[in-house]
Design a protein around this motif. Sequence first.
Motif, PDB file in Angstrom:
ATOM      1  N   GLY A 165      10.717  -1.176  -1.119  1.00 50.50           N
ATOM      2  CA  GLY A 165      10.512  -3.056  -1.090  1.00 50.50           C
ATOM      3  C   GLY A 165       8.920  -2.786  -1.678  1.00 50.50           C
ATOM      4  N   ASN A 166       8.713  -1.968  -2.719  1.00 46.70           N
ATOM      5  CA  ASN A 166       7.567  -1.418  -3.531  1.00 46.70           C
ATOM      6  C   ASN A 166       7.869  -0.950  -4.919  1.00 46.70           C
ATOM      7  OD1 ASN A 166       5.170  -0.739  -3.159  1.00 46.70           O
ATOM      8  ND2 ASN A 166       4.665   0.339  -1.821  1.00 46.70           N
ATOM      9  N   MET A 167       7.119  -1.705  -5.893  1.00 44.99           N
ATOM     10  CA  MET A 167       7.437  -1.286  -6.975  1.00 44.99           C
ATOM     11  C   MET A 167       6.213  -0.216  -7.090  1.00 44.99           C
ATOM     12  SD  MET A 167       8.075  -4.986  -8.844  1.00 44.99           S
ATOM     13  CE  MET A 167       8.339  -4.710 -11.084  1.00 44.99           C
ATOM     14  N   PHE A 168       5.256  -0.168  -5.873  1.00 49.92           N
ATOM     15  CA  PHE A 168       4.349   0.881  -6.665  1.00 49.92           C
ATOM     16  C   PHE A 168       4.673   1.928  -7.116  1.00 49.92           C
ATOM     17  CE2 PHE A 168       1.325   4.434  -5.857  1.00 49.92           C
ATOM     18  CZ  PHE A 168       0.414   3.746  -6.654  1.00 49.92           C
ATOM     19  N   TYR A 169       5.950   2.781  -6.305  1.00 54.20           N
ATOM     20  CA  TYR A 169       6.817   4.206  -6.642  1.00 54.20           C
ATOM     21  C   TYR A 169       6.873   3.816  -8.107  1.00 54.20           C
ATOM     22  CZ  TYR A 169       5.462   4.116  -1.328  1.00 54.20           C
ATOM     23  OH  TYR A 169       4.728   3.938  -0.220  1.00 54.20           O
ATOM     24  N   LYS A 201       0.908  -1.372   0.143  1.00 54.71           N
ATOM     25  CA  LYS A 201      -0.101   0.300   0.279  1.00 54.71           C
ATOM     26  C   LYS A 201       1.165   1.022  -0.044  1.00 54.71           C
ATOM     27  CE  LYS A 201      -3.755   2.148   2.543  1.00 54.71           C
ATOM     28  NZ  LYS A 201      -4.745   2.158   3.774  1.00 54.71           N
ATOM     29  N   PRO A 202       0.454   2.378  -0.883  1.00 49.18           N
ATOM     30  CA  PRO A 202       1.204   3.747  -0.896  1.00 49.18           C
ATOM     31  C   PRO A 202       1.418   4.363   0.115  1.00 49.18           C
ATOM     32  CG  PRO A 202      -0.149   3.480  -2.700  1.00 49.18           C
ATOM     33  CD  PRO A 202      -0.613   2.407  -2.023  1.00 49.18           C
ATOM     34  N   LYS A 203       2.105   5.379   0.715  1.00 46.88           N
ATOM     35  CA  LYS A 203       1.935   6.078   1.513  1.00 46.88           C
ATOM     36  C   LYS A 203       2.357   7.365   1.250  1.00 46.88           C
ATOM     37  CE  LYS A 203       3.697   3.019   4.994  1.00 46.88           C
ATOM     38  NZ  LYS A 203       4.971   3.319   6.002  1.00 46.88           N
ATOM     39  N   GLY A 204       1.429   8.559   1.202  1.00 46.04           N
ATOM     40  CA  GLY A 204       1.327   9.536   0.923  1.00 46.04           C
ATOM     41  C   GLY A 204       3.006  10.412   0.464  1.00 46.04           C
ATOM     42  N   THR A 235       9.712   4.446   4.366  1.00 49.27           N
ATOM     43  CA  THR A 235       9.923   3.747   4.828  1.00 49.27           C
ATOM     44  C   THR A 235      10.166   3.665   6.426  1.00 49.27           C
ATOM     45  OG1 THR A 235      11.813   3.460   3.549  1.00 49.27           O
ATOM     46  CG2 THR A 235       9.329   3.174   2.634  1.00 49.27           C
ATOM     47  N   ALA A 236      11.588   4.761   6.677  1.00 52.13           N
ATOM     48  CA  ALA A 236      11.991   4.622   7.939  1.00 52.13           C
ATOM     49  C   ALA A 236      11.202   4.764   9.356  1.00 52.13           C
ATOM     50  CB  ALA A 236      13.022   5.520   8.181  1.00 52.13           C
ATOM     51  N   VAL A 262       4.704   9.554  -1.898  1.00 54.64           N
ATOM     52  CA  VAL A 262       4.428   9.796  -3.392  1.00 54.64           C
ATOM     53  C   VAL A 262       4.114  10.803  -3.551  1.00 54.64           C
ATOM     54  CG1 VAL A 262       1.982  10.087  -4.241  1.00 54.64           C
ATOM     55  CG2 VAL A 262       1.680   8.061  -3.082  1.00 54.64           C
ATOM     56  N   GLY A 263       4.360  11.547  -3.026  1.00 56.88           N
ATOM     57  CA  GLY A 263       5.104  13.573  -2.772  1.00 56.88           C
ATOM     58  C   GLY A 263       6.297  13.289  -3.754  1.00 56.88           C
ATOM     59  N   GLY A 264       7.064  12.767  -2.800  1.00 55.43           N
ATOM     60  CA  GLY A 264       8.677  12.226  -2.777  1.00 55.43           C
ATOM     61  C   GLY A 264       8.884  12.001  -4.597  1.00 55.43           C
ATOM     62  N   ILE A 265       7.800  11.219  -5.147  1.00 51.65           N
ATOM     63  CA  ILE A 265       7.647  10.618  -6.366  1.00 51.65           C
ATOM     64  C   ILE A 265       7.940  11.302  -7.791  1.00 51.65           C
ATOM     65  CG2 ILE A 265       6.424   9.566  -8.170  1.00 51.65           C
ATOM     66  CD1 ILE A 265       8.411   7.493  -6.394  1.00 51.65           C
ATOM     67  N   PHE A 266       6.638  12.501  -7.539  1.00 49.19           N
ATOM     68  CA  PHE A 266       6.216  13.612  -7.688  1.00 49.19           C
ATOM     69  C   PHE A 266       7.585  15.021  -7.581  1.00 49.19           C
ATOM     70  CE2 PHE A 266       2.346  12.134  -7.798  1.00 49.19           C
ATOM     71  CZ  PHE A 266       1.863  12.313  -8.693  1.00 49.19           C
TER      72      PHE A 266
END
Length: 235
Positions: free
Chosen positions: A129-133, A6-9, A198-199, A12-16
């Motif tokens: 450990g998440n391919m979603f991002y 499950k993604p975390k907010g 993730t930390a 997701v902000g870091g991805i953008f």
Amino acid sequence: VFPLKKPKGAAVGGIFVLMIGFFLIAYVYSLLVLYFAPGALENASENMDKLLHIPSLPLEILLTALCPAICEEAMFRGVILHSFRNSLGKWTAIILSALLFGVMHMTPVRMFMPAVLGILIALIVLETGNMFYGSLLHFSYNAILTLLSRWAEGFTNGGEDLYLETLSGPSVGLCVMAMGIFIPFLLWLGLWLIRRSTAPRIPDLFPKGEIRKTLLRILLPTCGIIFLGIVVFFI
């Protein structure tokens, strides 16, 4: 091999934030190619337009953005990355999987940006450990490129030629410096936001005891970009 959570907010902000930094890399790279080898970029764009000439915009986004964000990520950041990591180690796996991802894009001028994207996504996948991002970054980048390509179709060849004629060493050098100086900090900030999600405890943006080392990691590539812009300015 296919870690999905499950993604975390914050992540997701870091991805953008990373996407903004990556688009600046793409802008600087495209500007340099346009200036030094305009024919190479033009030929690559024409070949892609012929290959992916799809009348429907939603269908084009499905085929050029969503499908690669799933299928290419499953192959390169799933099977290949984890296979190499098990046998060759983290950084060898990151570099090799990114190089293969770049080579898959066929034309030499189009290999660089996918390879850089491959390194960035591989770091994200191994960090979280998440391919979603990584898939989100891949989808967003391809989708925006598709929309920009549709928008650019309104320009005539004469307008493109006029634009190329206005490129000069000083203008390109200044653009490289003006856009490029933000790249290292944006990449650092984006990766920090991802690590934060993730930390077990919120990490410092500039860790205590490593402030000098952290600043060097940001300032050294920034100085390299400024130096590149200065060199181009005087060519």
